[in-house]
Design a protein around this motif. Sequence first.
Motif, PDB file in Angstrom:
ATOM      1  N   LYS A 151      62.512  11.444  79.651  1.00  0.00           N
ATOM      2  CA  LYS A 151      61.189  11.763  79.144  1.00  0.00           C
ATOM      3  C   LYS A 151      60.220  11.713  80.303  1.00  0.00           C
ATOM      4  O   LYS A 151      60.426  11.000  81.276  1.00  0.00           O
ATOM      5  CB  LYS A 151      60.752  10.765  78.047  1.00  0.00           C
ATOM      6  CG  LYS A 151      60.694   9.323  78.515  1.00  0.00           C
ATOM      7  CD  LYS A 151      60.288   8.399  77.373  1.00  0.00           C
ATOM      8  CE  LYS A 151      60.216   6.934  77.844  1.00  0.00           C
ATOM      9  NZ  LYS A 151      59.804   6.036  76.753  1.00  0.00           N
ATOM     10  N   PRO A 152      59.146  12.523  80.244  1.00  0.00           N
ATOM     11  CA  PRO A 152      58.214  12.572  81.349  1.00  0.00           C
ATOM     12  C   PRO A 152      57.398  11.288  81.464  1.00  0.00           C
ATOM     13  O   PRO A 152      57.145  10.591  80.492  1.00  0.00           O
ATOM     14  CB  PRO A 152      57.307  13.759  80.994  1.00  0.00           C
ATOM     15  CG  PRO A 152      57.439  13.920  79.521  1.00  0.00           C
ATOM     16  CD  PRO A 152      58.829  13.473  79.174  1.00  0.00           C
ATOM     17  N   SER A 190      58.294  22.863  78.279  1.00  0.00           N
ATOM     18  CA  SER A 190      58.641  22.135  77.065  1.00  0.00           C
ATOM     19  C   SER A 190      60.123  22.270  76.752  1.00  0.00           C
ATOM     20  O   SER A 190      60.795  21.291  76.408  1.00  0.00           O
ATOM     21  CB  SER A 190      57.804  22.643  75.889  1.00  0.00           C
ATOM     22  OG  SER A 190      58.196  22.008  74.691  1.00  0.00           O
ATOM     23  N   LEU A 191      60.648  23.476  76.895  1.00  0.00           N
ATOM     24  CA  LEU A 191      62.047  23.731  76.561  1.00  0.00           C
ATOM     25  C   LEU A 191      62.995  22.906  77.432  1.00  0.00           C
ATOM     26  O   LEU A 191      64.059  22.483  76.980  1.00  0.00           O
ATOM     27  CB  LEU A 191      62.352  25.219  76.718  1.00  0.00           C
ATOM     28  CG  LEU A 191      63.680  25.732  76.164  1.00  0.00           C
ATOM     29  CD1 LEU A 191      63.764  25.501  74.657  1.00  0.00           C
ATOM     30  CD2 LEU A 191      63.852  27.221  76.480  1.00  0.00           C
ATOM     31  N   LYS A 196      55.876  16.400  77.042  1.00  0.00           N
ATOM     32  CA  LYS A 196      56.204  15.719  75.795  1.00  0.00           C
ATOM     33  C   LYS A 196      56.164  16.672  74.608  1.00  0.00           C
ATOM     34  O   LYS A 196      55.282  17.523  74.497  1.00  0.00           O
ATOM     35  CB  LYS A 196      55.229  14.566  75.558  1.00  0.00           C
ATOM     36  CG  LYS A 196      55.312  13.465  76.610  1.00  0.00           C
ATOM     37  CD  LYS A 196      54.274  12.383  76.360  1.00  0.00           C
ATOM     38  CE  LYS A 196      54.355  11.286  77.416  1.00  0.00           C
ATOM     39  NZ  LYS A 196      53.322  10.242  77.222  1.00  0.00           N
ATOM     40  N   ASP A 197      57.124  16.504  73.709  1.00  0.00           N
ATOM     41  CA  ASP A 197      57.178  17.345  72.515  1.00  0.00           C
ATOM     42  C   ASP A 197      55.936  17.186  71.647  1.00  0.00           C
ATOM     43  O   ASP A 197      55.571  18.101  70.908  1.00  0.00           O
ATOM     44  CB  ASP A 197      58.424  16.997  71.688  1.00  0.00           C
ATOM     45  CG  ASP A 197      59.712  17.461  72.361  1.00  0.00           C
ATOM     46  OD1 ASP A 197      59.642  18.282  73.293  1.00  0.00           O
ATOM     47  OD2 ASP A 197      60.785  16.988  71.947  1.00  0.00           O
ATOM     48  N   HIS A 201      53.495  22.993  70.365  1.00  0.00           N
ATOM     49  CA  HIS A 201      53.955  23.509  69.071  1.00  0.00           C
ATOM     50  C   HIS A 201      55.436  23.838  69.218  1.00  0.00           C
ATOM     51  O   HIS A 201      55.798  24.861  69.818  1.00  0.00           O
ATOM     52  CB  HIS A 201      53.155  24.748  68.669  1.00  0.00           C
ATOM     53  CG  HIS A 201      51.687  24.495  68.500  1.00  0.00           C
ATOM     54  ND1 HIS A 201      51.191  23.638  67.539  1.00  0.00           N
ATOM     55  CD2 HIS A 201      50.612  24.968  69.178  1.00  0.00           C
ATOM     56  CE1 HIS A 201      49.869  23.603  67.619  1.00  0.00           C
ATOM     57  NE2 HIS A 201      49.494  24.392  68.612  1.00  0.00           N
ATOM     58  N   LEU A 202      56.300  23.022  68.676  1.00  0.00           N
ATOM     59  CA  LEU A 202      57.733  23.182  68.891  1.00  0.00           C
ATOM     60  C   LEU A 202      58.287  24.468  68.292  1.00  0.00           C
ATOM     61  O   LEU A 202      59.298  24.988  68.758  1.00  0.00           O
ATOM     62  CB  LEU A 202      58.484  21.967  68.330  1.00  0.00           C
ATOM     63  CG  LEU A 202      58.254  20.654  69.077  1.00  0.00           C
ATOM     64  CD1 LEU A 202      59.064  19.534  68.437  1.00  0.00           C
ATOM     65  CD2 LEU A 202      58.629  20.794  70.553  1.00  0.00           C
ATOM     66  N   ASP A 203      57.630  24.985  67.256  1.00  0.00           N
ATOM     67  CA  ASP A 203      58.110  26.244  66.688  1.00  0.00           C
ATOM     68  C   ASP A 203      57.977  27.373  67.711  1.00  0.00           C
ATOM     69  O   ASP A 203      58.865  28.224  67.837  1.00  0.00           O
ATOM     70  CB  ASP A 203      57.365  26.583  65.398  1.00  0.00           C
ATOM     71  CG  ASP A 203      55.855  26.602  65.553  1.00  0.00           C
ATOM     72  OD1 ASP A 203      55.342  26.048  66.550  1.00  0.00           O
ATOM     73  OD2 ASP A 203      55.179  27.162  64.674  1.00  0.00           O
TER      74      ASP A 203
END
Length: 287
Positions: A151-152, A190-191, A196-197, A201-203
């Motif tokens: 994790k960052p 992000s991918l 951080k998630d 927007h993860l979608d």
Amino acid sequence: MVIQWYPGHMAKAKREVSEQLKKVDVVFELVDARIPFSSRNPMIDEVIQHKPRVVILNKKDMSNLNEMQKWYAFFKEKGAMPVAVDAKHGKGLKQVENAAIEVTKEKFEREQAKGLKPRAIRAMIVGIPNVGKSTLINKLANRAITQTGNKPGVTKQQQWIKVGKSLQLLDTPGILWPKFEDQTVGKKLSLTGAIKDSIVHLDEVALYGLNFLIQQDYEGLKNFYKIEVEPDSEPLEWFDAIGRKRGLIQRGNEVDYEAVIELVINDIRNAKIGTYCFDLYHEMRDL
């Protein structure tokens, strides 16, 4: 997805890097081999300027070899010494030391001509969060020196680490830049887990990853999930097919799209489907 995220410790880290630069002989710039251009901090060129530089493409085992070689040549053309490593499994690490010796050769020859005693090469390691700096340092030092984590933001302060007799490393906190104006860069970061998630927007990230694989590895994507979906199908059809195949179903026989999104991102992020370089050189070489 315009992400604005510039915590106080990031600004402090940039200032400290500038202050410590005069103490080192070479800079190790660590990038993610899956996004060798997008994982570079644009501020780093401004801060480092003409200091000798080794660009370390980490996680080479998770990247596409052909694309990675194009970026390897790109960095070399820009005057840096590129090396590709798999820090997690300790592969390619000797190249890092050899590259440091090569780019500092003239400086140490000048010092020797002045009668100065031989000493270890002093190197500073810089890079955005979660590109594997702590893992690389621990492998180079052959012992657990720095805290690691997938994790960052794990490394929060600078520290000197001795690596045998030839190298001294200055670790620095990961530095992100103030604003991701390029939405695609934000999705790539992000991918691959660099940001951080919780702040994206993860979608959108899952859609980006899915579309990339449809275009670049359609058969591999289908075979991995064991589904039959046409390449020009709507994203929802892909999510439906993946969700039902993996049993991600809610009450009422509805697909749990949040679970599918998380699954797709994790499968891509951890190279379960295949090994990819999301920075396609032919699309980005003029940047």
